[in-house]
Motif scaffolding. Structure first.
Motif, PDB file in Angstrom:
ATOM      1  N   GLU A  74      47.288  37.609  55.393  1.00 29.48           N
ATOM      2  CA  GLU A  74      45.929  37.484  55.935  1.00 29.48           C
ATOM      3  C   GLU A  74      44.914  37.843  54.863  1.00 29.48           C
ATOM      4  O   GLU A  74      45.054  38.846  54.163  1.00 29.48           O
ATOM      5  CB  GLU A  74      45.773  38.405  57.148  1.00 29.48           C
ATOM      6  N   LEU A  75      43.907  36.998  54.729  1.00 25.29           N
ATOM      7  CA  LEU A  75      42.793  37.256  53.822  1.00 25.29           C
ATOM      8  C   LEU A  75      41.522  36.769  54.494  1.00 25.29           C
ATOM      9  O   LEU A  75      41.454  35.610  54.938  1.00 25.29           O
ATOM     10  CB  LEU A  75      43.000  36.516  52.486  1.00 25.29           C
ATOM     11  N   LEU A  96      44.192  33.809  46.718  1.00 30.76           N
ATOM     12  CA  LEU A  96      44.735  35.168  46.729  1.00 30.76           C
ATOM     13  C   LEU A  96      44.599  35.861  45.369  1.00 30.76           C
ATOM     14  O   LEU A  96      44.525  37.092  45.309  1.00 30.76           O
ATOM     15  CB  LEU A  96      46.210  35.143  47.148  1.00 30.76           C
ATOM     16  N   HIS A 101      45.062  41.302  49.662  1.00 28.42           N
ATOM     17  CA  HIS A 101      45.256  40.723  50.995  1.00 28.42           C
ATOM     18  C   HIS A 101      46.203  41.618  51.795  1.00 28.42           C
ATOM     19  O   HIS A 101      46.818  42.530  51.251  1.00 28.42           O
ATOM     20  CB  HIS A 101      45.807  39.290  50.905  1.00 28.42           C
ATOM     21  N   GLU A 123      49.218  46.193  52.056  1.00 23.38           N
ATOM     22  CA  GLU A 123      48.155  45.592  51.251  1.00 23.38           C
ATOM     23  C   GLU A 123      48.720  45.250  49.889  1.00 23.38           C
ATOM     24  O   GLU A 123      49.375  46.092  49.252  1.00 23.38           O
ATOM     25  CB  GLU A 123      46.970  46.544  51.116  1.00 23.38           C
TER      26      GLU A 123
END
Length: 194
Positions: A74-75, A96, A101, A123
């Motif tokens: 997820e970002l 990314l 992220h 993370e």
């Protein structure tokens, strides 16, 4: 008896690494995030649906416990699943690169009478990467079949500048959390391989 509802060879290897005995059930669950569905809820729902679909296949097996897992990157509120092709993989890595992220990994266990789950959120910071480096990595084929288009246990380890959380969770199965969950289902040392 424990069943793993997963097509992922990495999850199989990780469970074997901690000495867990299991069989495989092959499930096919759509991985589509509902509009407005929070990211952790989405990952958890998919993992639970995998376990539930697996349980339906082994319901006649006395004492069957089915484990389902899902891992997503997820970002900025967007989920990065498995890339569709090389262009998609390069685009993901380009977004990314040079940023931090989250990797969300959720594991569910379900048997005839109960269900429970664990969540691991890590993370990961990737170093800045130029287009040539991204293209060279994608060309190795390692980006395919991996959420976020990279494998932390492979060549992409060279791009990981920082990790806070679970290395195995980023690979697809957070082993510490999974071990605790299995213990709650009586899948402790006595059920592990010798």
């Amino acid at each position: 008896m424990l069943f793993l509802a997963s097509k992922s060879p990495r999850r199989r290897q990780l469970l074997e690494q901690i000495g867990i005995r299991f069989d495989i059930v092959d499930v096919d669950v759509p991985e589509v995030r509902a509009e407005g569905e929070p990211d952790v809820d989405y990952v958890s729902r998919v993992a639970r649906e995998k376990a539930g679909a697996g349980l339906l296949q082994v319901v006649a097996v006395p004492g069957a416990i089915v484990m389902g897992a899902d891992t997503e990157v997820e970002l900025d509120g967007e989920i990065f699943g498995k890339p569709a092709d090389a262009a998609d993989a390069a685009a993901m890595l380009g977004r990314l690169a040079g940023r931090t992220h989250r990797v969300i990994s959720v594991v569910w266990c379900i048997d005839a009478g109960r269900e429970d789950h664990v969540t691991s959120i890590s993370e990961v910071s990737l170093a800045a990467m130029d287009r040539a480096s991204i293209d060279a990595y994608v060309a190795t084929g390692e980006a395919f079949g991996k959420a976020g288009a990279y494998a932390i246990q492979g060549r992409a380890a060279a791009f990981v500048s920082h990790l806070s959380g679970s290395h195995s969770g980023v690979m697809g199965l957070p082993l510490h959390e999974t071990s605790l969950l299995l213990g709650r289902f009586g899948q402790g040392a006595e059920s592990r391989a010798h």
